[in-house]
Design a protein around this motif. Sequence first.
Motif, PDB file in Angstrom:
ATOM      1  N   GLU A 382      12.301  -4.308   4.870  1.00 55.83           N
ATOM      2  CA  GLU A 382      13.139  -3.350   4.180  1.00 55.83           C
ATOM      3  C   GLU A 382      13.051  -3.660   2.745  1.00 55.83           C
ATOM      4  N   ASP A 383      13.231  -4.972   2.115  1.00 56.76           N
ATOM      5  CA  ASP A 383      13.201  -5.162   0.598  1.00 56.76           C
ATOM      6  C   ASP A 383      12.270  -6.046   0.477  1.00 56.76           C
ATOM      7  N   ASP A 384      11.664  -5.936  -0.909  1.00 58.00           N
ATOM      8  CA  ASP A 384      10.643  -7.060  -1.251  1.00 58.00           C
ATOM      9  C   ASP A 384       9.204  -6.829  -0.745  1.00 58.00           C
ATOM     10  N   ASN A 385       9.305  -6.529   0.754  1.00 58.91           N
ATOM     11  CA  ASN A 385       8.036  -6.419   1.382  1.00 58.91           C
ATOM     12  C   ASN A 385       7.619  -5.129   1.874  1.00 58.91           C
ATOM     13  N   THR A 386       8.118  -4.187   1.082  1.00 58.97           N
ATOM     14  CA  THR A 386       7.714  -2.627   1.554  1.00 58.97           C
ATOM     15  C   THR A 386       6.142  -2.315   1.359  1.00 58.97           C
ATOM     16  N   PHE A 387       5.681  -2.788   0.173  1.00 58.97           N
ATOM     17  CA  PHE A 387       4.277  -2.529   0.287  1.00 58.97           C
ATOM     18  C   PHE A 387       3.482  -3.037   0.993  1.00 58.97           C
ATOM     19  N   SER A 388       3.739  -4.424   1.393  1.00 56.92           N
ATOM     20  CA  SER A 388       2.921  -5.330   2.360  1.00 56.92           C
ATOM     21  C   SER A 388       3.251  -4.526   3.700  1.00 56.92           C
ATOM     22  N   ALA A 389       4.311  -3.991   3.988  1.00 56.21           N
ATOM     23  CA  ALA A 389       4.319  -3.449   5.392  1.00 56.21           C
ATOM     24  C   ALA A 389       3.559  -2.149   5.361  1.00 56.21           C
ATOM     25  N   LEU A 390       3.404  -1.378   4.235  1.00 52.20           N
ATOM     26  CA  LEU A 390       2.851  -0.185   4.028  1.00 52.20           C
ATOM     27  C   LEU A 390       1.329  -0.507   4.315  1.00 52.20           C
ATOM     28  N   ARG A 391       0.737  -1.490   3.483  1.00 54.52           N
ATOM     29  CA  ARG A 391      -0.731  -1.946   3.796  1.00 54.52           C
ATOM     30  C   ARG A 391      -1.055  -2.376   4.856  1.00 54.52           C
ATOM     31  N   ASN A 392      -0.270  -3.245   5.599  1.00 54.32           N
ATOM     32  CA  ASN A 392      -0.749  -3.681   6.732  1.00 54.32           C
ATOM     33  C   ASN A 392      -0.512  -2.741   8.147  1.00 54.32           C
ATOM     34  N   ASN A 393       0.680  -2.121   8.008  1.00 55.01           N
ATOM     35  CA  ASN A 393       0.850  -1.240   9.343  1.00 55.01           C
ATOM     36  C   ASN A 393       0.229   0.059   9.328  1.00 55.01           C
ATOM     37  N   ALA A 594      -5.071   6.886   0.158  1.00 52.60           N
ATOM     38  CA  ALA A 594      -5.531   6.816  -1.076  1.00 52.60           C
ATOM     39  C   ALA A 594      -4.702   5.954  -2.327  1.00 52.60           C
ATOM     40  N   TRP A 595      -3.312   6.564  -2.245  1.00 54.94           N
ATOM     41  CA  TRP A 595      -2.421   5.811  -3.120  1.00 54.94           C
ATOM     42  C   TRP A 595      -2.441   4.395  -2.723  1.00 54.94           C
ATOM     43  N   ALA A 596      -2.197   3.931  -1.299  1.00 58.88           N
ATOM     44  CA  ALA A 596      -1.991   2.543  -1.072  1.00 58.88           C
ATOM     45  C   ALA A 596      -3.334   1.690  -1.248  1.00 58.88           C
ATOM     46  N   GLY A 597      -4.502   2.296  -1.024  1.00 58.42           N
ATOM     47  CA  GLY A 597      -5.796   1.587  -1.100  1.00 58.42           C
ATOM     48  C   GLY A 597      -6.253   1.470  -2.673  1.00 58.42           C
ATOM     49  N   GLU A 598      -5.580   2.046  -3.634  1.00 59.36           N
ATOM     50  CA  GLU A 598      -6.015   1.953  -5.071  1.00 59.36           C
ATOM     51  C   GLU A 598      -5.508   1.088  -5.825  1.00 59.36           C
ATOM     52  N   ARG A 599      -4.121   0.274  -5.033  1.00 61.21           N
ATOM     53  CA  ARG A 599      -3.430  -0.660  -5.847  1.00 61.21           C
ATOM     54  C   ARG A 599      -3.431  -1.847  -5.031  1.00 61.21           C
ATOM     55  N   SER A 600      -2.803  -3.051  -5.878  1.00 65.13           N
ATOM     56  CA  SER A 600      -2.523  -4.137  -5.074  1.00 65.13           C
ATOM     57  C   SER A 600      -0.932  -4.563  -4.937  1.00 65.13           C
ATOM     58  N   SER A 601      -0.239  -3.728  -5.761  1.00 61.78           N
ATOM     59  CA  SER A 601       1.243  -3.728  -5.528  1.00 61.78           C
ATOM     60  C   SER A 601       1.832  -2.696  -6.124  1.00 61.78           C
ATOM     61  N   ALA A 602       3.372  -2.475  -5.585  1.00 61.88           N
ATOM     62  CA  ALA A 602       3.924  -1.381  -5.942  1.00 61.88           C
ATOM     63  C   ALA A 602       5.517  -1.513  -5.813  1.00 61.88           C
ATOM     64  N   SER A 603       6.360  -0.960  -6.221  1.00 62.63           N
ATOM     65  CA  SER A 603       7.888  -1.395  -6.378  1.00 62.63           C
ATOM     66  C   SER A 603       8.173  -0.699  -4.731  1.00 62.63           C
ATOM     67  N   ASP A 604       9.400  -1.168  -4.480  1.00 66.05           N
ATOM     68  CA  ASP A 604      10.012  -0.823  -3.362  1.00 66.05           C
ATOM     69  C   ASP A 604      10.320   0.801  -3.504  1.00 66.05           C
ATOM     70  N   ALA A 605      10.747   1.194  -4.389  1.00 65.52           N
ATOM     71  CA  ALA A 605      11.233   2.479  -4.837  1.00 65.52           C
ATOM     72  C   ALA A 605      10.048   3.613  -4.591  1.00 65.52           C
ATOM     73  N   GLU A 606       8.891   3.054  -5.158  1.00 64.94           N
ATOM     74  CA  GLU A 606       7.761   3.559  -5.118  1.00 64.94           C
ATOM     75  C   GLU A 606       7.176   3.997  -3.467  1.00 64.94           C
ATOM     76  N   VAL A 607       7.144   2.903  -3.162  1.00 68.80           N
ATOM     77  CA  VAL A 607       6.779   2.932  -1.458  1.00 68.80           C
ATOM     78  C   VAL A 607       7.571   4.042  -0.629  1.00 68.80           C
ATOM     79  N   ARG A 608       9.086   4.011  -1.043  1.00 74.10           N
ATOM     80  CA  ARG A 608       9.742   4.939  -0.134  1.00 74.10           C
ATOM     81  C   ARG A 608       9.473   6.075  -0.652  1.00 74.10           C
TER      82      ARG A 608
END
Length: 624
Positions: A382-393, A594-608
Amino acid sequence: MLWHRLDPLLTRIRPHREWLALAIDAGIVALCWDITYIFRMGFERWSSAKPSYDHWVMLGLVLLYTQVFLILRIPKGVWRFSGFGEIQRLTFACAIAGLTGAVVVLMAQLVQVPRAVLGLHPVISLMGLAMVRIGYRMLYEHMRASLSGSAQETRRALVMGAGDAGRLLIAGIQHHGWVVVGLLDDNPNKVGMRVGNVPVLGPLDSCAHWARLHGITHLIVAMPQAKPMERRRALDLAAATHLPIVTVPSASELREGEPVAHVRDIEPDDLLGREPVQLDEGGISETLSGKVVLITGAGGSIGSELCRQVARFGPLRLVLYELSEFALYRVEQELSEAFPHIPLVRLVGDVRDPEHLRATFERWRPQVVFHAAAYKHVPLMEDDNTFSALRNNTLGTWHTGRAAANAGVERFVLISTDKAVNPTNVMGATKRAAEMVIAQLAAEATDQGQRTRFMAVRFGNVLGSSGSVIPKFKEQIAKGGPVTVTHPEITRFFMTIPEAARLVVQAAAIGEGGQVFVLDMGEPVKIVDLARDLIRMSGHSLEDIPITFSGLRPGEKLYEELLADADATLPTRFSRLRIARLDQRSDDVSQLLAWAGERSSASDAEVRTQLARVVPEYRPAARL
């Protein structure tokens, strides 16, 4: 036979042990007074040498000794554990009582009482008291050895169930540190009978009475063939005694070769109390037997159980794809021992690595894929690992699905969750997006004439899986508590790990593509009720181990759902397995990928924000 009769007698008088011990000690002190006379005067003169008031002197001495014993807590000593420390306490008590008695007799000028008798009586009393205790300990250990084959302290058990399982259980554990005192059964025709020379004492609901009467230390539920609700009732009755509970293997475990005499602790599936789903074993075998099967996340809780279930159907090869080296090693070692005839391919790999996935699928050419790799812990994601969750899941599902389609995989099954329904957390939203990925891949496979059938399986919380409440509660109970629950009203749907894995392989057998399968898991379970059950069945009370409430965590819902309102459901030929047609939003999910694949990181707010665009039912929890 003598020891079987003596053992219940000793346990029946155990609640009155202290007063009985004091009465025996008083009798020994009185007897030793006469023995002292015999020792001093000889057998011929001991009776005539007594003064006329001797019986009053003896009575006074007995009362004095009992008072000293009570003050020094002598009756609280457990005779079967008597040793040097107990003899020391008896020596001190006899010395005080003997000296005090002699002084009182001399001060009262009772000159006809021989001085030698006054001096010798404490010594002979000590010898008598010590001999009785040592004799009892020898008798007790001999009886234990006769009953259980060991002179060591044993576990005294009451068995719930007087059928074949109870009979086999008695034959298997009586000489391995257990003494079965009696059996209980609701069949009135069995009450009063003997099973394996052990009496059937009464019905199941009398377990508390017999447990108190016989000094029971453990209750054993031996009802493997009973319906789950009947087993659950027996467990509830046993839990009311606040004694540790163990059980024989269930019917399914017996079919898999577990011996009846192998008692085990209560497992999560014992708490559900519902009938397991009946699956099409023949159809599953046709789908998996002789096929190359690849499982991502093979070392996880669900993934490793999937490996076990798939291995039962004899695949040609099992490809284990796992990011954790230790988890991969652990599942590989288990499978190699349990299924030595099945070739294993052990791959350390990441579903976020499309090139490695492509090379893996091209080399090993799997025909069935179970995609269990996921980050699933709600608060961690939920916090700090949101982009990792998006990329993995989500993105990981896309990479794995594309590699499967390109390699001509026959069936691809995504492991989803009830948290994907109307999600309020990042983990649930990424899993809902992964379901949408499966819908898009299924649509593309149909349009392009590919043979891969894509499907998802959605179920609730899995009892006993890593990160679930059961391991956490057990650890807290082992530490003496408290057990922490987030909210008194929080509920969850629950299923067992084997049940979840069987559902997944069944979905692989009957799925046509673009579907999500949902298991009817009955009524949701209150987490606080689950915590109470575990506390009671571990032999504790809520006073011993309290429950505390910590408050809902970020993204956590009070109630989970298995179907969103917009999902259309269809029945299958399995009464408790239904199909929900996925709402296809290919444009939206493509933009997210496409959005998740073209970057290596993103803020929690951006992911949400990105997830909310793709998953309109996603309602992020308010941020503090």
